[in-house]
Design a protein around this motif. Structure first.
Motif, PDB file in Angstrom:
ATOM      1  N   LEU A   1      25.654  41.549  34.433  1.00  0.00           N
ATOM      2  CA  LEU A   1      24.876  41.045  35.570  1.00  0.00           C
ATOM      3  C   LEU A   1      25.518  39.790  36.151  1.00  0.00           C
ATOM      4  CD1 LEU A   1      22.331  41.232  37.312  1.00  0.00           C
ATOM      5  CD2 LEU A   1      21.127  39.875  35.568  1.00  0.00           C
ATOM      6  N   LEU A   2      26.019  38.910  35.266  1.00  0.00           N
ATOM      7  CA  LEU A   2      26.673  37.689  35.730  1.00  0.00           C
ATOM      8  C   LEU A   2      27.912  38.015  36.572  1.00  0.00           C
ATOM      9  CD1 LEU A   2      26.820  34.576  35.611  1.00  0.00           C
ATOM     10  CD2 LEU A   2      28.168  34.809  33.514  1.00  0.00           C
ATOM     11  N   ILE A   3      28.693  38.997  36.112  1.00  0.00           N
ATOM     12  CA  ILE A   3      29.895  39.390  36.864  1.00  0.00           C
ATOM     13  C   ILE A   3      29.501  40.070  38.173  1.00  0.00           C
ATOM     14  CG2 ILE A   3      31.981  40.812  36.806  1.00  0.00           C
ATOM     15  CD1 ILE A   3      32.031  40.454  33.776  1.00  0.00           C
ATOM     16  N   MET A   4      28.436  40.909  38.130  1.00  0.00           N
ATOM     17  CA  MET A   4      28.008  41.619  39.338  1.00  0.00           C
ATOM     18  C   MET A   4      27.534  40.668  40.425  1.00  0.00           C
ATOM     19  SD  MET A   4      26.128  45.210  38.309  1.00  0.00           S
ATOM     20  CE  MET A   4      25.426  44.771  36.735  1.00  0.00           C
ATOM     21  N   LEU A   5      27.018  39.501  40.048  1.00  0.00           N
ATOM     22  CA  LEU A   5      26.586  38.527  41.052  1.00  0.00           C
ATOM     23  C   LEU A   5      27.746  38.054  41.922  1.00  0.00           C
ATOM     24  CD1 LEU A   5      24.092  36.340  38.955  1.00  0.00           C
ATOM     25  CD2 LEU A   5      23.544  38.010  40.726  1.00  0.00           C
ATOM     26  N   HIS A   6      28.967  38.110  41.353  1.00  0.00           N
ATOM     27  CA  HIS A   6      30.149  37.642  42.084  1.00  0.00           C
ATOM     28  C   HIS A   6      31.063  38.801  42.485  1.00  0.00           C
ATOM     29  CE1 HIS A   6      29.205  33.453  41.034  1.00  0.00           C
ATOM     30  NE2 HIS A   6      28.862  33.931  39.833  1.00  0.00           N
ATOM     31  N   GLN A   7      31.189  39.808  41.625  1.00  0.00           N
ATOM     32  CA  GLN A   7      32.044  40.970  41.890  1.00  0.00           C
ATOM     33  C   GLN A   7      31.283  42.219  41.448  1.00  0.00           C
ATOM     34  OE1 GLN A   7      35.387  40.961  43.159  1.00  0.00           O
ATOM     35  NE2 GLN A   7      34.831  38.858  43.716  1.00  0.00           N
ATOM     36  N   PRO A   8      30.466  42.818  42.312  1.00  0.00           N
ATOM     37  CA  PRO A   8      29.589  43.926  41.909  1.00  0.00           C
ATOM     38  C   PRO A   8      30.321  45.094  41.255  1.00  0.00           C
ATOM     39  CG  PRO A   8      28.985  43.121  44.089  1.00  0.00           C
ATOM     40  CD  PRO A   8      30.257  42.418  43.722  1.00  0.00           C
ATOM     41  N   ALA A   9      31.410  45.558  41.860  1.00  0.00           N
ATOM     42  CA  ALA A   9      32.125  46.715  41.303  1.00  0.00           C
ATOM     43  C   ALA A   9      32.710  46.386  39.934  1.00  0.00           C
ATOM     44  CB  ALA A   9      33.229  47.156  42.262  1.00  0.00           C
ATOM     45  N   LEU A  10      33.304  45.186  39.820  1.00  0.00           N
ATOM     46  CA  LEU A  10      33.877  44.765  38.543  1.00  0.00           C
ATOM     47  C   LEU A  10      32.796  44.632  37.476  1.00  0.00           C
ATOM     48  CD1 LEU A  10      36.260  43.732  36.852  1.00  0.00           C
ATOM     49  CD2 LEU A  10      35.775  41.425  37.744  1.00  0.00           C
ATOM     50  N   GLY A  11      31.634  44.084  37.838  1.00  0.00           N
ATOM     51  CA  GLY A  11      30.545  43.912  36.877  1.00  0.00           C
ATOM     52  C   GLY A  11      30.034  45.238  36.359  1.00  0.00           C
TER      53      GLY A  11
END
Length: 553
Positions: A157-167
């Motif tokens: 979720l933390l990664i998706m907040l900045h890079q949705p596809a990567l998260g």
């Protein structure tokens, strides 16, 4: 997995404690993720700010808020880890107590013939080692993987907040990695860990029995051979344990590698975003370190799930024992126990004891002594009367009613039974006495101790009634332990009393004084005394020798 269902249902009775324990595990992991991620962001942001200040105008940079956050996460991680260890280990001890209580209660309902299907060392191993193996069920097999999944979702979720596809991609990779470290390791170690439980039980049983038979093995000159077998089995077990541990090490290495590769993937993807101007470098470092922090939550999974086969094997054996039922069937509609009844052995046969069509009557209020040599079958009379066994043929009657028509527990409440073996718990004098009457007052305990001349001895002890008797009563002499067991029977205050060799280990003077006290206590009760010599038993109205009973059969 079906082997674990009864035990999961049992521990689920404490679901409130279990959920709080899982939350504490997750809080520890979340604090670790927050601490490492925020520290990485702060260090990187500080370095970037310093470089920008060196080449251009200075702008405000708040060090207090992230510094306070780092302190918060550091303190939260310490407190959560301490609370989790303290709380969860207390929970596990409670669960083990529940498991042992439930299992021992099932064993206590079994008769001697059913218990004889396994050796005593096997019962002991299963009551201790097998149940100890089940402590992994919550502490290693349930709480850590749930916390690891929650931690992976937090990082994703933390990664998706900045890079949705990567998260989303990283969340899928992390969940796949958790699956490999749990289900994969469980399958890889299933056979080895299950075999280890069986081999360890065989080793323990042989070690216990070798210690018990040490004099006989030494006298027969075969002790060295038995020791070599024991050492050989130990060596085989050690080889199997090393093989399993090697697999655990590979699993842990795979987990560490997976987390490192995941963190590297996040870092490279984030650096690409930094280069494209869609992400700041401090955030890129924060996301990579947050992924790296997940290693703490995944580190223990391989070792825990490599023992899954052992947990299943232990649960299966305990389930097998839980399904055992006593051969002493309780009637579906038991008749009420007659008040103040005598006993009649009506053409009773017990083949293994050599008892054939025995006829014997113990009248209401009578004291009967049955005398005979060891092994003749005297103790079988007491076991039949207490309904610890049922006759192969014939009927034991109570006021004309077959004993099998009465409720077992209701009947046993009416009698006090002192067996040949002195059984004492590794607990206090008071606890050992109150097995017969849990609601007995301290005054009543002192009264029965006085009847067997133990009151002065106990009064001299620093803890008095709270003094521990030691394992199998080893803090007491043989005669003192025997008197304590006799006092327990007296405390029950039952109308029917069976005493099998009640004065073994007592000197003549002590025995004589206790007989006088017992004579008054036995007034109005029905009593059966079993022994080798009538002089070593309380006074009786009638004395029968076993040869007379054998002739009557």
């Amino acid at each position: 997995m079906h082997e674990l269902r009864p035990w999961i249902a049992l521990i689920a009775q404490r679901r409130g404690r279990l959920l709080l324990g899982i939350l504490l595990v997750f809080a520890t992991l979340a604090s670790a993720i927050g601490l490492l991620a925020l520290s990485g962001w702060f260090i990187t942001a500080t370095g970037v700010t310093a470089l920008l200040w060196a080449v251009g105008p200075r702008f405000p940079f708040d060090v207090y808020l992230p510094g306070g956050g780092i302190r918060f996460f550091a303190l939260a991680r310490t407190l959560a880890r301490y609370g989790e260890r303290l709380y969860n280990h207390d929970t596990v001890l409670r669960l083990l107590a529940d498991l042992r209580t439930a299992h021992f209660a099932a064993l206590a309902r079994l008769d001697g013939a059913t218990l004889a299907r396994w050796r005593s060392a096997q019962w002991l191993n299963r009551l201790t080692a097998d149940i100890d193996t089940l402590d992994t069920l919550y502490l290693r097999l349930l709480a850590p993987p749930i916390a690891a999944v929650l931690g992976s979702m937090l990082v994703g979720l933390l990664i998706m907040l900045h890079q949705p596809a990567l998260g989303l991609s990283m969340l899928s990779i992390l969940l796949l990695l958790i699956g490999l470290l749990t289900f994969g390791m469980a399958r890889w170690g299933l056979r080895l860990s299950a075999a280890r439980v069986r081999e360890l039980e065989a080793l323990r049983v042989q070690a216990v029995e070798q210690l018990q038979g040490l004099p006989e093995l030494s006298a027969a000159g075969v002790l060295r051979r038995h020791q070599q077998v024991l050492l050989s089995q130990s060596a085989d077990l050690l080889v199997a344990q090393r093989t399993l541990q090697w697999r655990v090490s590979l699993g842990q290495a795979a987990g560490n590698l997976g987390v490192l590769l995941g963190a590297l993937l996040v870092l490279l993807a984030c650096l690409l975003a930094v280069d494209q101007g869609t992400l700041s470098s401090p955030v890129a470092v924060m996301l990579a370190l947050a992924t790296l922090a997940l290693g703490e939550g995944l580190a223990g999974l391989p070792a825990a799930f490599a023992q899954f086969g052992a947990t299943r094997a232990a649960a299966a054996r305990l389930n097998e024992q839980q399904t055992l039922r006593s051969t002493l069937a309780n009637p579906a509609q038991p008749l009420p126990v007659p008040a103040g009844a005598g006993l009649h052995w009506d053409r009773v046969s017990v083949h293994y004891a050599g008892m054939h069509e025995l006829e014997l009557t113990l009248r209401l209020g009578e004291r009967l002594s049955v005398i005979g040599p060891s092994g003749c079958g005297k103790s079988t009379l007491g076991a039949l009367a207490a309904r610890l066994i049922d006759p192969d043929q014939g009927t034991l009657r109570v006021s004309g009613l077959a004993l099998t028509e009465l409720d077992i527990e209701a009947w046993r409440d009416q009698l006090g039974y002192l067996t040949q073996q002195t059984d004492l718990l590794h607990d206090s004098i008071a606890v050992n006495l109150r097995l017969a009457c849990p609601q007995a007052s301290d005054e009543e305990l002192w009264d029965v101790l006085a009847l067997v001349e133990l009151d002065s001895l106990v009064a001299k002890l620093p803890a008095q009634l709270d003094a521990w008797v030691g394992e199998l009563g080893r803090q007491l002499s043989g005669g003192e332990g025997r008197r304590l067991a006799l006092a327990r029977v007296l405390l029950k205050n039952a109308p029917l009393v069976i005493l099998d060799e009640p004065f073994s280990g007592l000197d003549a003077a002590t025995r004589g004084r206790i007989v006088v006290r017992l004579d008054a206590w036995l007034a109005g009760r029905t009593a059966l005394f079993l022994g080798h010599d009538p002089a070593l038993l309380p006074s009786a109205d009638r004395v029968l020798h076993w040869s007379q009973l054998a002739r009557s059969g």
